[in-house]
Each structure stands twice: as structure tokens, then as C-alpha cells.
Write an enzyme that holds these catalytic residues in place. Structure first.
Site, mmCIF file in Angstrom:
data_model
loop_
_atom_site.group_PDB
_atom_site.id
_atom_site.type_symbol
_atom_site.label_atom_id
_atom_site.label_comp_id
_atom_site.label_asym_id
_atom_site.label_seq_id
_atom_site.Cartn_x
_atom_site.Cartn_y
_atom_site.Cartn_z
ATOM 1 N N GLY A 33 0.992 -1.271 -0.083
ATOM 2 C CA GLY A 33 0.034 -0.123 0.092
ATOM 3 C C GLY A 33 0.896 1.219 0.001
ATOM 4 O O GLY A 33 2.107 1.229 -0.185
ATOM 5 N N LEU A 34 0.037 2.422 -0.177
ATOM 6 C CA LEU A 34 1.010 3.781 -0.182
ATOM 7 C C LEU A 34 1.721 3.873 1.019
ATOM 8 O O LEU A 34 1.382 3.302 2.207
ATOM 9 C CB LEU A 34 0.168 4.825 -0.446
ATOM 10 C CG LEU A 34 -0.695 4.815 -1.931
ATOM 11 C CD1 LEU A 34 -1.821 5.897 -1.802
ATOM 12 C CD2 LEU A 34 0.451 5.105 -3.004
ATOM 13 N N SER A 37 -0.052 4.470 4.549
ATOM 14 C CA SER A 37 -1.377 3.621 4.697
ATOM 15 C C SER A 37 -1.617 2.943 5.935
ATOM 16 O O SER A 37 -2.909 2.414 6.142
ATOM 17 C CB SER A 37 -1.503 2.837 3.540
ATOM 18 O OG SER A 37 -0.567 1.828 3.601
ATOM 19 N N GLY A 38 -0.497 2.648 6.767
ATOM 20 C CA GLY A 38 -0.530 2.001 7.721
ATOM 21 C C GLY A 38 -0.134 0.452 7.772
ATOM 22 O O GLY A 38 -0.609 -0.278 8.761
ATOM 23 N N SER A 107 5.976 -1.892 -2.448
ATOM 24 C CA SER A 107 5.974 -2.704 -3.258
ATOM 25 C C SER A 107 5.163 -2.018 -4.431
ATOM 26 O O SER A 107 3.984 -2.766 -4.516
ATOM 27 C CB SER A 107 5.737 -4.368 -2.883
ATOM 28 O OG SER A 107 4.710 -4.175 -2.073
#
Length: 198
Positions: A33-34, A37-38, A107
Site C-alpha cells: 500500500g501507499l 497507509s498503515g 512494493s
């Protein structure tokens, strides 16, 4: 250039025996995720829960790995590919060791995530898309990176000047701007139980 005078040495203790000893299957929980994003927060909380359940675990975090194994890599597309290739190979070793390995890496490229998936058996790779809008990630900006990227101080920044390719068919999508951390952890743990991985 690849080495040619090498031969794979088969271990005496096999993966299935390690899994039996650990009383759970081994797998890769691949959090993608960005930035912001956590992913890391969620991976660490999932690991904590798995550890409490008696599972053998380890978390590979993007920043931590870049302090050692991947300290020679930058953030160009080529370096990102190599970064994920190395992490995928290390993760494969953890799976062979009978461990549940959690990876928290942006990724951004589908092909790289597919390469990681192809290294292990199909049931051993769980892609977890930590979905969070770019706007929310920028609002959080825990490391102040988006602000720097917007000013042009950080080149090749995912979501700003470098693309993020969303997973098409992840095993799990965690709507991390709509769920609490605890709700997200429970969703992942329930999936692992349903798939009889733990």
C-alpha cells in the site's frame, strides 16, 4: 552476473517438519500500500496477535531492511525492483524455516509482487492490500515525506512522482481509512484461521 559453480544443498530438516513442530503452517503475509497507509502498524499488530497465539513469526519492515540488507539501494524503479526481489527471497527462506513472515513494503509494482508470489506455494502467499486514499495518506504523512515530495525534494515518490499499481486480486483488502487497527487485525486473523494456516 550469476554464480555458476553452486549447487543447492538439501536440508535434513524439511519445511513440513518445522511446521509440525511449530503447530502452524508457514506463509508470507505481504502488506502492500501507499506510504502512510498503515502497513507497518498493521503488520506489527498482527504479529503481536500471532505471537500471543503461539505462532513463530517475524516482521520485515521496509525502512528497517534498508538500514542493513538493502542499504545500497535507492528509490529508482530499478532499485525498487531489486529491493522487493531481495525481500521476496528472504521471505521464502522464512517460509522454509516454518515461520509466518510479515512484510510491510510499498512494493508498488504488480510484476514484483507476482515474482514474490511465484517463489512459494500458492497457499503460502497472502497479499494484503492496505487500501487508503492518497488524500488520507497525505493527511497522515507520519514521516513528512509527502510534503517533501510535493516540493520536489524526494524524487520517485510513490503516489506523487512514481506510480502505485493496485493489486488486482489480493487475498485481503483492508480499508485502512475506514477500520480501526483492531478491526483490521481481526479480519486478518480470521482469514488465517479460515484458511487453516493457524
Amino acid at each position: 552476473m550469476s554464480a555458476t559453480n553452486i549447487v543447492w544443498h538439501t536440508a535434513t530438516v524439511q519445511k513440513k517438519e518445522r511446521q509440525q513442530s511449530n503447530q502452524h503452517k508457514s506463509c508470507i503475509l505481504w502488506f502492500t500500500g501507499l506510504s502512510g497507509s498503515g502497513k507497518s502498524t498493521l503488520a506489527n499488530e498482527v504479529e503481536k496477535k500471532l505471537f500471543e497465539l503461539g505462532a513463530k513469526t517475524y516482521t520485515l519492515d521496509g525502512d528497517n531492511v534498508r538500514h542493513g540488507l538493502n542499504q545500497d539501494l535507492g528509490f529508482t524503479d530499478e532499485d525498487r525492483v531489486e529491493n522487493i526481489r531481495r525481500i521476496a527471497e528472504v521471505s521464502k527462506l522464512f517460509v522454509d524455516a516454518g515461520v509466518i513472515v510479515l512484510t510491510a513494503f510499498i512494493s508498488p509494482f504488480k510484476q514484483d509482487r507476482q515474482v514474490a508470489r511465484d517463489l512459494v506455494e500458492s497457499s503460502e502467499f497472502i497479499e494484503i492490500y492496505v487500501k487508503c486514499s492518497l488524500e488520507e495518506c497525505e493527511r497522515r504523512d507520519p514521516k513528512g515525506l509527502y510534503e517533501k515530495a510535493r516540493r520536489g525534494e524526494i524524487p520517485h515518490f510513490t503516489g506523487i512522482s512514481s506510480p502505485y499499481e493496485e493489486p488486482l486480486n489480493p487475498e485481503l483488502v483492508i480499508e485502512n481509512d475506514q477500520l480501526s487497527v483492531q478491526q483490521a487485525v481481526e479480519q486478518i486473523i480470521e482469514y488465517l484461521k479460515k484458511e487453516q494456516l493457524i
